[in-house]
Design an enzyme around this catalytic site. Sequence first.
Site, PDB file in Angstrom:
ATOM      1  CB  THR A  67      10.324  -3.223   4.419  1.00  0.00           C
ATOM      2  OG1 THR A  67      10.573  -2.960   5.806  1.00  0.00           O
ATOM      3  CG2 THR A  67       9.094  -2.436   3.989  1.00  0.00           C
ATOM      4  N   GLY A 122       5.438  -7.996   4.554  1.00  0.00           N
ATOM      5  CA  GLY A 122       5.629  -8.562   3.218  1.00  0.00           C
ATOM      6  C   GLY A 122       6.944  -9.325   3.121  1.00  0.00           C
ATOM      7  CB  SER A 175      -5.996  -2.578   9.190  1.00  0.00           C
ATOM      8  OG  SER A 175      -5.848  -2.037  10.480  1.00  0.00           O
ATOM      9  CE1 TYR A 200      -3.200   1.590   6.658  1.00  0.00           C
ATOM     10  CE2 TYR A 200      -4.413   1.527   8.733  1.00  0.00           C
ATOM     11  CZ  TYR A 200      -3.570   0.918   7.807  1.00  0.00           C
ATOM     12  OH  TYR A 200      -3.113  -0.351   8.047  1.00  0.00           O
TER      13      TYR A 200
HETATM   14  N1  LIG Z   1       2.038  -2.915  10.959  1.00  0.00           N
HETATM   15  C1  LIG Z   1       0.829  -3.007  11.473  1.00  0.00           C
HETATM   16  O1  LIG Z   1       0.659  -2.941  12.697  1.00  0.00           O
HETATM   17  C2  LIG Z   1      -0.368  -3.244  10.569  1.00  0.00           C
HETATM   18  C3  LIG Z   1      -1.622  -3.336  11.176  1.00  0.00           C
HETATM   19  C4  LIG Z   1      -2.736  -3.551  10.385  1.00  0.00           C
HETATM   20  C5  LIG Z   1      -2.585  -3.685   8.997  1.00  0.00           C
HETATM   21  N2  LIG Z   1      -1.356  -3.576   8.428  1.00  0.00           N
HETATM   22  C6  LIG Z   1      -1.254  -3.707   6.960  1.00  0.00           C
HETATM   23  O2  LIG Z   1      -0.244  -4.633   6.621  1.00  0.00           O
HETATM   24  C7  LIG Z   1       0.322  -4.277   5.354  1.00  0.00           C
HETATM   25  C8  LIG Z   1       1.831  -4.290   5.439  1.00  0.00           C
HETATM   26  O3  LIG Z   1       2.229  -3.301   6.371  1.00  0.00           O
HETATM   27  P1  LIG Z   1       3.642  -3.222   7.084  1.00  0.00           P
HETATM   28  O4  LIG Z   1       3.371  -2.974   8.510  1.00  0.00           O
HETATM   29  O5  LIG Z   1       4.496  -4.355   6.672  1.00  0.00           O
HETATM   30  O6  LIG Z   1       4.152  -1.836   6.447  1.00  0.00           O
HETATM   31  P2  LIG Z   1       5.578  -1.342   5.947  1.00  0.00           P
HETATM   32  O7  LIG Z   1       6.679  -1.974   6.737  1.00  0.00           O
HETATM   33  O8  LIG Z   1       5.474   0.127   5.892  1.00  0.00           O
HETATM   34  O9  LIG Z   1       5.639  -1.927   4.446  1.00  0.00           O
HETATM   35  C9  LIG Z   1       4.729  -1.475   3.491  1.00  0.00           C
HETATM   36  C10 LIG Z   1       5.166  -1.927   2.111  1.00  0.00           C
HETATM   37  O10 LIG Z   1       4.281  -1.349   1.151  1.00  0.00           O
HETATM   38  C11 LIG Z   1       5.064  -0.763   0.142  1.00  0.00           C
HETATM   39  N3  LIG Z   1       4.423   0.337  -0.554  1.00  0.00           N
HETATM   40  C12 LIG Z   1       4.010   1.529  -0.057  1.00  0.00           C
HETATM   41  N4  LIG Z   1       3.535   2.306  -1.033  1.00  0.00           N
HETATM   42  C13 LIG Z   1       3.671   1.598  -2.190  1.00  0.00           C
HETATM   43  C14 LIG Z   1       3.389   1.863  -3.560  1.00  0.00           C
HETATM   44  N5  LIG Z   1       2.903   3.048  -3.966  1.00  0.00           N
HETATM   45  N6  LIG Z   1       3.635   0.895  -4.479  1.00  0.00           N
HETATM   46  C15 LIG Z   1       4.159  -0.281  -4.103  1.00  0.00           C
HETATM   47  N7  LIG Z   1       4.457  -0.588  -2.832  1.00  0.00           N
HETATM   48  C16 LIG Z   1       4.228   0.355  -1.894  1.00  0.00           C
HETATM   49  C17 LIG Z   1       6.304  -0.286   0.841  1.00  0.00           C
HETATM   50  O11 LIG Z   1       7.351  -0.026  -0.090  1.00  0.00           O
HETATM   51  P3  LIG Z   1       8.565   1.025   0.277  1.00  0.00           P
HETATM   52  O12 LIG Z   1       9.460   0.320   1.247  1.00  0.00           O
HETATM   53  O13 LIG Z   1       9.207   1.282  -1.026  1.00  0.00           O
HETATM   54  O14 LIG Z   1       7.902   2.228   0.869  1.00  0.00           O
HETATM   55  C18 LIG Z   1       6.571  -1.481   1.727  1.00  0.00           C
HETATM   56  O15 LIG Z   1       7.199  -2.506   0.987  1.00  0.00           O
HETATM   57  C19 LIG Z   1      -0.298  -2.931   4.973  1.00  0.00           C
HETATM   58  O16 LIG Z   1      -1.315  -3.144   4.013  1.00  0.00           O
HETATM   59  C20 LIG Z   1      -0.888  -2.418   6.272  1.00  0.00           C
HETATM   60  O17 LIG Z   1      -2.006  -1.606   6.040  1.00  0.00           O
HETATM   61  C21 LIG Z   1      -0.245  -3.358   9.183  1.00  0.00           C
END
Ligand SMILES: NC(=O)c1ccc[n+]([C@@H]2O[C@H](COP(=O)([O-])OP(=O)(O)OC[C@H]3O[C@@H](n4cnc5c(N)ncnc54)[C@H](OP(=O)(O)O)[C@@H]3O)[C@@H](O)[C@H]2O)c1
Length: 329
Positions: free
Chosen positions: A50, A53, A180, A210
């Site tokens: 999701t 990724g 982040s 976080y």
């Molecule tokens: N979105 C933002 O604005 C933002 C900003 C700064 C940094 N980031 C970073 O970008 C990255 C991706 O975030 P995103 O926004 O795409 O978040 P997201 O949509 O919540 O996706 C997070 C992914 O991590 C997986 N995950 C969570 N816990 C896990 C575990 N124990 N083992 C394996 N996989 C796990 C989730 O799997 P499930 O679907 O099974 O839960 C999901 O596939 C993160 O590292 C986040 O800190 C995001």
Amino acid sequence: MWLSFLRYCILIFGVLTVIRWVLRKKWGSVDKTNEIKSKGKIVLITGANTGIGKATALEFAKRDANIILACRDLEKAREAVVWIRQKTTLGQLICMQLDLSSLQSVRNFCKEFRSKYDRLDILINNAGLMVPTYSYDRQKTADGHEVHFGVNHLGHFLLTNLLLEPLKASAPSRVVTLSSMAHSWGTIDFDDLNCEKTKIKGTLLINPLYSNSKLANALFSKELSKRLQGTGIRTYALCPGMVMTDFGRNMKGPMIWVLSIISPIIQFLLKSPKEGAATVLYCSLSKNLINESGEMYQNCGKWDPNSRIQLKDEDAKRLWEESAKLVGL
Ligand SMILES: NC(=O)c1ccc[n+]([C@@H]2O[C@H](COP(=O)([O-])OP(=O)(O)OC[C@H]3O[C@@H](n4cnc5c(N)ncnc54)[C@H](OP(=O)(O)O)[C@@H]3O)[C@@H](O)[C@H]2O)c1
Ligand SMILES: *[C@@H]1O[C@H](CO)[C@@H](O)[C@H](O)[C@H]1NC(C)=O
């Protein structure tokens, strides 16, 4: 009365459109003409089912790479494959099970990976979670570590260490870690790595635990580059920007009402997952970065070290040593 209401709406829409345009200019975009070839490259993405990724996996599929979607829920990973396949028939998509909240699962995953592949061109440490502060109860991983530190940092720390051989075998190769902006609000207390003393009360939106884990991601990438000097493996840490993903999925209560009321505006202004993946692709593929390692990036460019907090060498080194002890390396 209606006419003036309409006029306000148009005015607000106009202002938002300008802001949207200015933001997108600032964010930059991927320059496909300046990328190393990814056809046939082996790319491993954690949490590829999701959000950022999944968008990253799609972009690599379009570039005809062999992508391993390392996800904790194989069913969700397969749904992502279906979604990607509706958009492109290129590339190879392989689902593998990886739960970063269990060090045993990380070890099993790496064993399986090593039995199937002896090369790894690009490792993308993308998975991450944030527990919302108001509903916060001290969650622990299977190994008893604080959940942000355990999943976001320790899981990826062990994963990367166990995959160094296939990475070396395909040098020049890259390790890309999603940190982040929040890393700059984090702290690492070496006497309290599981953050038992960190105060959560009174914080809004971003959980300090976080932020601490995202600082750990940044320090990890820096120290990794040092330890890998001369191997041809380069490391990059980045902030994807503010991206509309499932990231807020754990939010409940009043905050979610506020967010859903303003959500059309947020959606209009924030990055889409594809836009969020742009800097990930930049770090994974840009020819500009061939000679760089251990730095931080945002908006498809270098993140000016003067506009972010300084990462201390001694903290990076100490965090590495402590982490190695905690995961049993
Ligand atoms: N979105 C933002 O604005 C933002 C900003 C700064 C940094 N980031 C970073 O970008 C990255 C991706 O975030 P995103 O926004 O795409 O978040 P997201 O949509 O919540 O996706 C997070 C992914 O991590 C997986 N995950 C969570 N816990 C896990 C575990 N124990 N083992 C394996 N996989 C796990 C989730 O799997 P499930 O679907 O099974 O839960 C999901 O596939 C993160 O590292 C986040 O800190 C995001
Ligand atoms: C990388 O380093 C090599 C050797 O020093 C040099 O020839 C090349 O131009 C550099 N590339 C970039 C993009 O900096």
